[in-house]
Design a protein around this motif. Sequence first.
Motif, PDB file in Angstrom:
ATOM      1  N   ARG A 173      83.703 -29.664 -18.063  1.00  0.00           N
ATOM      2  CA  ARG A 173      85.052 -30.160 -18.217  1.00  0.00           C
ATOM      3  C   ARG A 173      85.841 -29.828 -19.325  1.00  0.00           C
ATOM      4  O   ARG A 173      87.072 -29.693 -19.107  1.00  0.00           O
ATOM      5  CB  ARG A 173      84.820 -31.685 -17.786  1.00  0.00           C
ATOM      6  CG  ARG A 173      84.394 -32.581 -16.617  1.00  0.00           C
ATOM      7  CD  ARG A 173      84.284 -33.953 -16.711  1.00  0.00           C
ATOM      8  NE  ARG A 173      85.755 -34.470 -16.336  1.00  0.00           N
ATOM      9  CZ  ARG A 173      86.485 -34.560 -15.294  1.00  0.00           C
ATOM     10  NH1 ARG A 173      85.568 -34.051 -14.132  1.00  0.00           N
ATOM     11  NH2 ARG A 173      87.494 -35.012 -15.084  1.00  0.00           N
ATOM     12  N   GLU A 174      85.393 -29.636 -20.268  1.00  0.00           N
ATOM     13  CA  GLU A 174      85.829 -29.306 -21.443  1.00  0.00           C
ATOM     14  C   GLU A 174      86.315 -27.687 -21.533  1.00  0.00           C
ATOM     15  O   GLU A 174      87.417 -27.230 -21.858  1.00  0.00           O
ATOM     16  CB  GLU A 174      85.034 -29.477 -22.816  1.00  0.00           C
ATOM     17  CG  GLU A 174      85.791 -28.725 -24.374  1.00  0.00           C
ATOM     18  CD  GLU A 174      86.910 -29.768 -24.226  1.00  0.00           C
ATOM     19  OE1 GLU A 174      87.982 -29.096 -25.113  1.00  0.00           O
ATOM     20  OE2 GLU A 174      87.132 -30.986 -24.062  1.00  0.00           O
ATOM     21  N   ARG A 182      98.489 -29.269 -15.569  1.00  0.00           N
ATOM     22  CA  ARG A 182      98.773 -28.991 -16.999  1.00  0.00           C
ATOM     23  C   ARG A 182     100.139 -29.670 -17.567  1.00  0.00           C
ATOM     24  O   ARG A 182     101.145 -29.672 -16.846  1.00  0.00           O
ATOM     25  CB  ARG A 182      98.992 -27.341 -17.273  1.00  0.00           C
ATOM     26  CG  ARG A 182      99.510 -26.869 -18.519  1.00  0.00           C
ATOM     27  CD  ARG A 182      99.938 -25.375 -18.348  1.00  0.00           C
ATOM     28  NE  ARG A 182      98.839 -24.544 -17.866  1.00  0.00           N
ATOM     29  CZ  ARG A 182      99.005 -23.848 -16.505  1.00  0.00           C
ATOM     30  NH1 ARG A 182      99.760 -23.998 -15.725  1.00  0.00           N
ATOM     31  NH2 ARG A 182      97.733 -23.091 -16.450  1.00  0.00           N
ATOM     32  N   ARG A 215      89.393 -27.636 -19.264  1.00  0.00           N
ATOM     33  CA  ARG A 215      90.470 -28.103 -20.050  1.00  0.00           C
ATOM     34  C   ARG A 215      91.024 -26.939 -20.974  1.00  0.00           C
ATOM     35  O   ARG A 215      92.118 -26.693 -21.043  1.00  0.00           O
ATOM     36  CB  ARG A 215      90.167 -29.267 -21.060  1.00  0.00           C
ATOM     37  CG  ARG A 215      89.902 -30.749 -20.465  1.00  0.00           C
ATOM     38  CD  ARG A 215      89.866 -31.616 -21.601  1.00  0.00           C
ATOM     39  NE  ARG A 215      89.290 -32.995 -20.844  1.00  0.00           N
ATOM     40  CZ  ARG A 215      90.340 -33.850 -20.288  1.00  0.00           C
ATOM     41  NH1 ARG A 215      91.481 -33.529 -20.557  1.00  0.00           N
ATOM     42  NH2 ARG A 215      90.000 -34.998 -19.808  1.00  0.00           N
ATOM     43  N   GLN A 216      90.142 -26.091 -21.748  1.00  0.00           N
ATOM     44  CA  GLN A 216      90.741 -24.940 -22.262  1.00  0.00           C
ATOM     45  C   GLN A 216      91.171 -24.006 -21.213  1.00  0.00           C
ATOM     46  O   GLN A 216      92.154 -23.258 -21.531  1.00  0.00           O
ATOM     47  CB  GLN A 216      89.386 -24.239 -22.954  1.00  0.00           C
ATOM     48  CG  GLN A 216      88.800 -25.071 -23.903  1.00  0.00           C
ATOM     49  CD  GLN A 216      89.793 -25.448 -25.168  1.00  0.00           C
ATOM     50  OE1 GLN A 216      90.226 -24.452 -25.711  1.00  0.00           O
ATOM     51  NE2 GLN A 216      89.672 -26.486 -25.902  1.00  0.00           N
ATOM     52  N   GLU A 232      98.881 -30.623 -22.876  1.00  0.00           N
ATOM     53  CA  GLU A 232      97.864 -31.743 -22.437  1.00  0.00           C
ATOM     54  C   GLU A 232      97.453 -31.216 -21.087  1.00  0.00           C
ATOM     55  O   GLU A 232      97.719 -30.433 -20.226  1.00  0.00           O
ATOM     56  CB  GLU A 232      98.630 -32.992 -22.418  1.00  0.00           C
ATOM     57  CG  GLU A 232      98.982 -33.617 -23.619  1.00  0.00           C
ATOM     58  CD  GLU A 232      99.808 -35.110 -23.304  1.00  0.00           C
ATOM     59  OE1 GLU A 232      99.066 -35.740 -22.320  1.00  0.00           O
ATOM     60  OE2 GLU A 232     100.669 -35.430 -23.925  1.00  0.00           O
ATOM     61  N   GLN A 233      95.969 -31.682 -20.669  1.00  0.00           N
ATOM     62  CA  GLN A 233      95.501 -31.371 -19.604  1.00  0.00           C
ATOM     63  C   GLN A 233      94.845 -32.726 -19.026  1.00  0.00           C
ATOM     64  O   GLN A 233      94.213 -33.786 -19.574  1.00  0.00           O
ATOM     65  CB  GLN A 233      94.089 -30.442 -19.779  1.00  0.00           C
ATOM     66  CG  GLN A 233      94.488 -29.282 -20.707  1.00  0.00           C
ATOM     67  CD  GLN A 233      94.700 -29.315 -21.949  1.00  0.00           C
ATOM     68  OE1 GLN A 233      94.033 -30.377 -22.780  1.00  0.00           O
ATOM     69  NE2 GLN A 233      95.727 -28.508 -22.668  1.00  0.00           N
ATOM     70  N   ARG A 234      94.927 -32.535 -17.581  1.00  0.00           N
ATOM     71  CA  ARG A 234      94.207 -33.579 -16.557  1.00  0.00           C
ATOM     72  C   ARG A 234      93.389 -32.865 -15.816  1.00  0.00           C
ATOM     73  O   ARG A 234      93.686 -31.924 -14.851  1.00  0.00           O
ATOM     74  CB  ARG A 234      95.285 -34.474 -16.029  1.00  0.00           C
ATOM     75  CG  ARG A 234      96.177 -35.319 -16.735  1.00  0.00           C
ATOM     76  CD  ARG A 234      97.128 -35.989 -15.758  1.00  0.00           C
ATOM     77  NE  ARG A 234      98.068 -36.979 -16.612  1.00  0.00           N
ATOM     78  CZ  ARG A 234      99.215 -37.195 -16.310  1.00  0.00           C
ATOM     79  NH1 ARG A 234      99.623 -36.764 -14.858  1.00  0.00           N
ATOM     80  NH2 ARG A 234     100.122 -38.179 -16.813  1.00  0.00           N
ATOM     81  N   VAL A 235      92.013 -33.193 -15.937  1.00  0.00           N
ATOM     82  CA  VAL A 235      90.982 -32.574 -14.971  1.00  0.00           C
ATOM     83  C   VAL A 235      90.604 -33.838 -13.881  1.00  0.00           C
ATOM     84  O   VAL A 235      90.109 -34.632 -13.962  1.00  0.00           O
ATOM     85  CB  VAL A 235      89.695 -32.201 -15.930  1.00  0.00           C
ATOM     86  CG1 VAL A 235      88.612 -31.459 -14.974  1.00  0.00           C
ATOM     87  CG2 VAL A 235      90.183 -31.209 -16.759  1.00  0.00           C
TER      88      VAL A 235
END
Length: 370
Positions: free
Chosen positions: A280-281, A176, A284-285, A291-294
């Motif tokens: 994956r979305e 995160r 992210r939510q 910002e997010q990194r999966v």
Amino acid sequence: MGKRGDERRWPCEQCGADLRFAPGQTELVCDHCGHSQSIPQNPWSRVKALGELDLARGLRDDLPVAAMEEVQSTPCPSCGALVEFQGATHAMECPFCATPVAIGTGSHRQIKPQALIPFALREPQARAAMVRWLGRLWFAPNGLVEYARKGRALAGLYVPYWTFDADTQSRYRGQRGTYYYTTRTVSVMVNGRHETRQEQVRHTAWSPVSGRVARAFDDVLVLASQSLPRSYTDALAPWDLGALVPYNPDFLAGFTAEGYTVGLADGQMIAREVMEQVIREDARQDIGGDEQRVEQVETDYAAETFKHVLLPIWMAAYKYRGKTYRFVVNGQTGRVQGERPWSAWKITFTVIFGLIVAGGLAYLYQMQQH
């Protein structure tokens, strides 16, 4: 090409001529004498036909006998399309590439279509939608637009699709990103003098996170044909799958149905790619922050089912100045997609005109300077 083995015809009760399905209606009509007859509707068969089939059994080739059929097949020698003929037709032009094809004698066992969306648009309506679409394209050849307006009729084609359902539970790991700001002093030139100013600088602080997300997928559509680019058919979405009706050969009268060339296992792989993007979305939510990194997602799939359905497409393949252009029209909504045609003459004229205008402006500027 493929053909159902029963050589079925739809003879008119009045004159014996072949009937055809009337788009936008639920009846067969005779172009010879004008007679029409309704296609029977059974609400109980609708419930059964729109039910899901077990995906694991389908992948094991262990479906009930009633879910399978034997189909004669002859692939198009040019594009490989597998088209199922109705009635007594034994030869036709491939609707995808306009190559002449005759029916062969081979056959194969495949999964029956369970349901279809009947054509809602008639051929003149589909042609008008295609001509409007072409007319809005910059640099499209005028000759091709006119040829499309006056050329041969579009081919009505039922295209095969798979739909997939699944309940998913996913574990993800990622990071995160949270924004924070610092102040720095910078020197700028204002009216020939150096001045100092304060400005905010954004930074991102990253922290590791993990979690779980769940989603139930319903009717993920996958094109089961290799005859058209997926980009074409994807652009025809959305489809109103609420309009699906139980498969009935009567709806195919006067149209062509393509057999599937993307198998169930390959269709499942494509569907999971689509699901993965959604999951994956979701991750992210769930991570939140700025910002997010999966980084990793592991998904368990349950209650996986599928259907084999046919969707209506009006198809045009025009050969213009040595090149074949293909266009598809959603037979339910009228959305259009196809190969982008370019007019070399229009592009050249526009470039020359642009150069003339630029030269004229440059000349006027020079005159003003003097």
